[in-house]
Design a protein around this motif. Structure first.
Motif, PDB file in Angstrom:
ATOM      1  N   GLU A  97       0.831  -1.205   0.000  1.00 48.44           N
ATOM      2  CA  GLU A  97       0.000   0.000   0.000  1.00 48.44           C
ATOM      3  C   GLU A  97       0.867   1.257   0.000  1.00 48.44           C
ATOM      4  O   GLU A  97       0.585   2.235  -0.708  1.00 48.44           O
ATOM      5  CB  GLU A  97      -0.910  -0.025   1.240  1.00 48.44           C
ATOM      6  N   LEU A 101       2.483   3.916  -3.480  1.00 57.39           N
ATOM      7  CA  LEU A 101       2.433   5.379  -3.457  1.00 57.39           C
ATOM      8  C   LEU A 101       3.827   5.968  -3.673  1.00 57.39           C
ATOM      9  O   LEU A 101       3.993   6.955  -4.402  1.00 57.39           O
ATOM     10  CB  LEU A 101       1.859   5.852  -2.118  1.00 57.39           C
ATOM     11  N   TYR A 112      -1.514  15.375   2.720  1.00 56.17           N
ATOM     12  CA  TYR A 112      -2.201  14.207   2.163  1.00 56.17           C
ATOM     13  C   TYR A 112      -1.263  13.002   2.179  1.00 56.17           C
ATOM     14  O   TYR A 112      -1.636  11.913   2.646  1.00 56.17           O
ATOM     15  CB  TYR A 112      -2.672  14.493   0.741  1.00 56.17           C
ATOM     16  N   TYR A 113      -0.050  13.175   1.674  1.00 60.00           N
ATOM     17  CA  TYR A 113       0.892  12.053   1.625  1.00 60.00           C
ATOM     18  C   TYR A 113       1.339  11.634   3.019  1.00 60.00           C
ATOM     19  O   TYR A 113       1.569  10.446   3.286  1.00 60.00           O
ATOM     20  CB  TYR A 113       2.096  12.421   0.756  1.00 60.00           C
ATOM     21  N   ASP A 115      -0.440  11.505   5.675  1.00 63.54           N
ATOM     22  CA  ASP A 115      -1.436  10.593   6.241  1.00 63.54           C
ATOM     23  C   ASP A 115      -1.426   9.223   5.574  1.00 63.54           C
ATOM     24  O   ASP A 115      -1.598   8.193   6.245  1.00 63.54           O
ATOM     25  CB  ASP A 115      -2.833  11.215   6.137  1.00 63.54           C
ATOM     26  N   GLN A 116      -1.209   9.174   4.254  1.00 64.38           N
ATOM     27  CA  GLN A 116      -1.226   7.894   3.561  1.00 64.38           C
ATOM     28  C   GLN A 116      -0.052   7.015   4.006  1.00 64.38           C
ATOM     29  O   GLN A 116      -0.179   5.789   4.078  1.00 64.38           O
ATOM     30  CB  GLN A 116      -1.170   8.082   2.033  1.00 64.38           C
ATOM     31  N   SER A 189     -10.441   7.314   8.057  1.00 62.74           N
ATOM     32  CA  SER A 189     -10.460   7.458   6.600  1.00 62.74           C
ATOM     33  C   SER A 189     -11.639   8.314   6.167  1.00 62.74           C
ATOM     34  O   SER A 189     -12.643   8.432   6.886  1.00 62.74           O
ATOM     35  CB  SER A 189     -10.515   6.096   5.905  1.00 62.74           C
ATOM     36  N   GLU A 194      -9.604   7.355   1.699  1.00 61.15           N
ATOM     37  CA  GLU A 194      -8.259   7.904   1.827  1.00 61.15           C
ATOM     38  C   GLU A 194      -7.923   7.990   3.317  1.00 61.15           C
ATOM     39  O   GLU A 194      -8.724   8.463   4.119  1.00 61.15           O
ATOM     40  CB  GLU A 194      -8.186   9.292   1.189  1.00 61.15           C
ATOM     41  N   SER A 195      -6.743   7.523   3.680  1.00 63.52           N
ATOM     42  CA  SER A 195      -6.359   7.499   5.089  1.00 63.52           C
ATOM     43  C   SER A 195      -6.182   8.920   5.628  1.00 63.52           C
ATOM     44  O   SER A 195      -5.716   9.817   4.924  1.00 63.52           O
ATOM     45  CB  SER A 195      -5.050   6.719   5.266  1.00 63.52           C
TER      46      SER A 195
END
Length: 418
Positions: A97, A101, A112-113, A115-116, A189, A194-195
């Motif tokens: 996962e 990315l 955003y990144y 959190d992912q 999420s 999205e996380s």
């Protein structure tokens, strides 16, 4: 129903993870929701992965992430025998996962990144610990909390959709046959899967959300200290354990920067009158601290020191009073930059803000404020806060300091010094 939360220090070694089993065995006949953080310094390591990726250093990001992968696989090998292959398969899904990315190029905002990538820490630790506990005879149901806690898309500081989250939480408990549900803190999420993360130290808050929704009997935070102390015992060896505290007192302590309970954690518990226990993970027989609605008197002085402070001096450009209009504009700037001043002192034509030294934020605020104020910035300061102070202690703590700013009430004194 009780809610337990184990922090990163409680799971930073094989021995400590094995100790969780012993603690949970003592509650084997009770219904528990167990929240577990990322192991040790994993969150910090994942932050470095995110920074490298966002700065276009793909190979460095992948190498840093590979170290994290190997550390978790090594821990799983030490803990597991019969369940290792199943655990490895699930871990590999989480690895993929993130790696998927990292092979891409950043086109969205950094948060955003963040959190992912960073959400992976909690997923890895809980996966390993769930398989270990099941293998060791402590039956539990592992749950991906991202399927339960729905949030908005305010990445890194996501806000919970309480209606959706409440329905999913109640459904989870009703449909589960195990006494123990094991899941993650800190993450959720969006409705687009999205996380998101709930802010640093958000695992305590996650536990409080579950406790509130389920009207839990209590919430317990397991830490590597005796309980809530009157000061950081690493700085003050004579710090005292406080056996009981009120919700209000803990909120005040958190407001002034005490690193005990996440500020957001208290409200969901206070609203339902659910007591919060802070217990010693290393010795569960110790009484720890209970935090509840009862007002507690005769507390010892509580000492909080914040290093790396900045004092921003703002002076009216035309010598007019610093009134409602410039103050409202200043607060708007602070809100837009998500900055919380640690101390504000106002005068007729000037005001001073004490802030954490977050370089980028300070520069942005100074630039915005310079449109309506003359701005000067003073760095490398420290902020001392003492709740329930005594004159003797105040003198002892400040006698050799160059005091820059002081605010004092009957309950609390704050001193900014060099």
């Amino acid at each position: 129903m009780k809610v337990f939360k184990f922090g990163g220090a409680s799971v930073n070694s094989v021995e400590r993870i094995q100790h969780i089993k012993d603690i949970l065995l003592a509650y084997k006949n009770e219904k528990l929701i167990v929240i577990i953080s990322a192991m040790g310094k994993t969150t910090n390591a994942l932050e470095k992965v995110t920074e490298a990726f966002y700065n276009g250093k793909k190979e460095e990001a992948l190498q840093l992430f590979n170290v994290i992968k190997n550390n978790h696989l090594t821990t799983a090998k030490y803990l597991l025998v019969t369940h290792y292959n199943a655990c490895y398969e699930q871990l590999n899904n989480f690895f993929t996962e993130v790696e998927w990315l990292l092979h891409d190029k950043p086109v969205q905002e950094y948060d955003y990144y963040y959190d992912q990538v960073v959400c992976c820490g909690e997923l890895l630790s809980t996966c390993i610990i769930s398989y270990y506990l099941n293998e060791a005879g402590v039956a539990n149901k592992w749950v991906d909390v991202r399927d339960i806690i729905r949030t908005d898309d305010n990445f890194r500081e996501a806000n919970i959709d309480w209606d959706y989250t409440s329905k999913k939480t109640i459904q989870l408990v009703q449909e589960n046959d195990n006494n123990i549900i094991l899941t993650q803190g800190f993450i959720g999420s969006t409705d687009e899967n999205e996380s998101t993360t709930l802010g640093r130290e958000g695992s305590d808050y996650t536990a409080a959300v579950f406790a509130n929704i389920l009207n839990a009997e209590s919430q317990t935070i397991w830490k590597d200290v005796e309980g809530v102390m009157s000061a950081d015992p690493k700085q003050f060896p004579d710090a005292q354990l406080m056996p009981e505290l009120s919700f209000d007192e803990v909120i005040e302590m958190a407001y002034y920067g005490a690193q005990v309970i996440h500020p957001k954690t208290i409200k969901p518990l206070q609203n339902k009158g659910i007591p919060l226990h802070v217990k010693c993970f290393l010795d569960a027989s110790l009484p720890g601290t209970i935090i509840y609605k009862k007002q507690v008197k005769n507390l010892p002085p509580v000492i909080i020191i914040k290093e790396k402070q900045v004092l921003m001096h703002l002076h009216s450009q035309d010598f007019s009073f610093v009134g409602e209009k410039p103050m409202s504009e200043l607060y708007k700037m602070l809100g837009e930059l998500n900055i919380k001043p640690n101390l504000i002192q106002t005068g007729a034509i000037s005001l001073q803000l004490c802030l954490d030294d977050r370089v980028e934020k300070i520069e942005q605020l100074a630039a915005s404020a310079s449109l309506i104020f003359d701005v000067q910035v003073e760095k490398d300061l420290s902020l001392l806060t003492i709740r329930h102070y005594t004159d003797d202690l105040l003198f002892k703590m400040t006698s050799n300091k160059q005091i820059i700013l002081k605010q004092q009430t009957p309950q609390t004194v704050q001193i900014l010094y060099r």
